[in-house]
Design a protein around this motif. Structure first.
Motif, PDB file in Angstrom:
ATOM      1  N   LEU A 197       0.854  -1.284  -0.026  1.00  0.00           N
ATOM      2  CA  LEU A 197       0.002  -0.061   0.054  1.00  0.00           C
ATOM      3  C   LEU A 197       0.806   1.253   0.120  1.00  0.00           C
ATOM      4  O   LEU A 197       0.521   2.316  -1.066  1.00  0.00           O
ATOM      5  CB  LEU A 197      -0.930  -0.074   1.152  1.00  0.00           C
ATOM      6  N   HIS A 198       1.952   1.474   0.704  1.00  0.00           N
ATOM      7  CA  HIS A 198       2.863   2.443   0.614  1.00  0.00           C
ATOM      8  C   HIS A 198       3.305   2.568  -0.638  1.00  0.00           C
ATOM      9  O   HIS A 198       3.625   3.725  -1.015  1.00  0.00           O
ATOM     10  CB  HIS A 198       3.989   2.115   1.796  1.00  0.00           C
ATOM     11  N   ALA A 199       3.820   1.469  -1.293  1.00  0.00           N
ATOM     12  CA  ALA A 199       4.280   1.585  -2.675  1.00  0.00           C
ATOM     13  C   ALA A 199       3.585   2.220  -3.612  1.00  0.00           C
ATOM     14  O   ALA A 199       3.935   3.272  -4.470  1.00  0.00           O
ATOM     15  CB  ALA A 199       5.129   0.237  -2.912  1.00  0.00           C
ATOM     16  N   LEU A 200       2.256   1.632  -3.352  1.00  0.00           N
ATOM     17  CA  LEU A 200       1.129   2.162  -4.620  1.00  0.00           C
ATOM     18  C   LEU A 200       0.793   3.544  -4.242  1.00  0.00           C
ATOM     19  O   LEU A 200       0.647   4.362  -5.218  1.00  0.00           O
ATOM     20  CB  LEU A 200      -0.246   1.466  -3.998  1.00  0.00           C
ATOM     21  N   LEU A 201       0.633   4.139  -2.966  1.00  0.00           N
ATOM     22  CA  LEU A 201       0.450   5.518  -2.790  1.00  0.00           C
ATOM     23  C   LEU A 201       1.753   6.592  -3.160  1.00  0.00           C
ATOM     24  O   LEU A 201       1.493   7.440  -3.842  1.00  0.00           O
ATOM     25  CB  LEU A 201       0.031   5.703  -1.403  1.00  0.00           C
ATOM     26  N   GLU A 202       2.844   5.882  -3.166  1.00  0.00           N
ATOM     27  CA  GLU A 202       3.998   6.652  -3.638  1.00  0.00           C
ATOM     28  C   GLU A 202       4.076   6.712  -5.082  1.00  0.00           C
ATOM     29  O   GLU A 202       4.210   7.859  -5.622  1.00  0.00           O
ATOM     30  CB  GLU A 202       5.306   5.898  -3.199  1.00  0.00           C
ATOM     31  N   ILE A 203       3.635   5.864  -5.622  1.00  0.00           N
ATOM     32  CA  ILE A 203       3.731   5.876  -7.195  1.00  0.00           C
ATOM     33  C   ILE A 203       2.567   6.829  -7.632  1.00  0.00           C
ATOM     34  O   ILE A 203       2.716   7.327  -8.742  1.00  0.00           O
ATOM     35  CB  ILE A 203       3.756   4.128  -7.869  1.00  0.00           C
ATOM     36  N   GLU A 204       1.373   6.620  -7.024  1.00  0.00           N
ATOM     37  CA  GLU A 204       0.281   7.588  -7.506  1.00  0.00           C
ATOM     38  C   GLU A 204       0.491   8.863  -7.509  1.00  0.00           C
ATOM     39  O   GLU A 204       0.203   9.787  -7.992  1.00  0.00           O
ATOM     40  CB  GLU A 204      -0.892   7.119  -6.522  1.00  0.00           C
TER      41      GLU A 204
END
Length: 226
Positions: free
Chosen positions: A86-93
């Motif tokens: 989830l952290h990675a997804l939010l960062e890429i978004e």
């Protein structure tokens, strides 16, 4: 921008095999095999490695992965893979990327290929799935103890069937997970909605959790290369 991204979590604090994620396996650090699978895939557009470890980050970057710096509190022994994802997804978004699908790979499963990833994505789309996990056929008779009493789990020992007559059963092999972003965001889980099973052969389903596993997988990979 809509695309398919892969996320490979790789924290630095492995206790079973110190330095496991960059330990050599047939001439390359373990994590590199998963990165190369993504590069071999025709459908994965971008590969992210989420890590708290500078050495892992350096190796992954050398092989073309984008690095997501994972905060220490998300890299503890008790932190789930989901919090890292989830952290990675939010960062890429934050970078303007809106993934159609997320392919979650564990670097402890190096026997998959880029073609396996593409086949799994194709099956995901064909079945209209919301999430997918890779599995291998299981033919084991399972038992458990409840209040000190032995109980059969997946068969009736009083009416034992031949294995080939039992309904097909599958073991989660940890190699490939695919999900739509909403599944992770809303359910805080890699699986949810309509779930698809991507069946892989048992010989591709070994996971590296110990030094013995590492040696066994190295033998298999060496035989394949010879």
């Amino acid at each position: 921008m809509t695309e398919i991204i892969s996320i490979i979590p790789a924290r630095g604090g492995s206790k079973g095999i110190p330095g496991k994620n960059i330990r050599p396996l047939v001439g390359k650090p373990l994590i590199v095999h998963s990165i190369l699978d993504c590069r071999e895939s025709r459908l994965v557009n971008q590969t992210l490695v989420t890590t708290d470890d500078p050495q892992i980050a350096a190796v992954a970057r050398d092989y073309g992965a984008q690095i997501i710096d994972r905060p220490a509190e998300l890299a503890s022994d008790t932190a789930s893979s989901e919090v890292a994802l989830l952290h990675a997804l939010l960062e890429i978004e934050k970078q303007g990327v809106e993934p159609e699908l997320i392919v979650f790979l564990q670097c402890t499963s190096p026997l998959r290929t880029g073609q396996d990833i593409d086949w799994a994505i194709a099956q995901f789309r064909e079945e209209g799935a919301d999430s997918l996990l890779s599995v291998s056929p299981s033919h084991r008779f399972l038992w458990q103890k409840v209040d000190g009493q032995a109980q059969s789990i997946n068969y009736d020992y009083c009416d034992r069937q031949r294995r080939q007559d039992m309904n097909p059963q599958y073991m989660e092999n940890g190699s490939i997970y695919i999900f739509k972003p909403w599944v992770l965001k809303e359910l805080n889980n890699r699986l949810g909605g309509k779930i698809s099973l991507f069946i892989m052969p048992e010989e591709q389903s070994y996971e590296i959790d110990s030094l013995a596993d590492l040696k066994h997988v190295e033998i298999l990979m060496t035989q394949k290369l010879s």
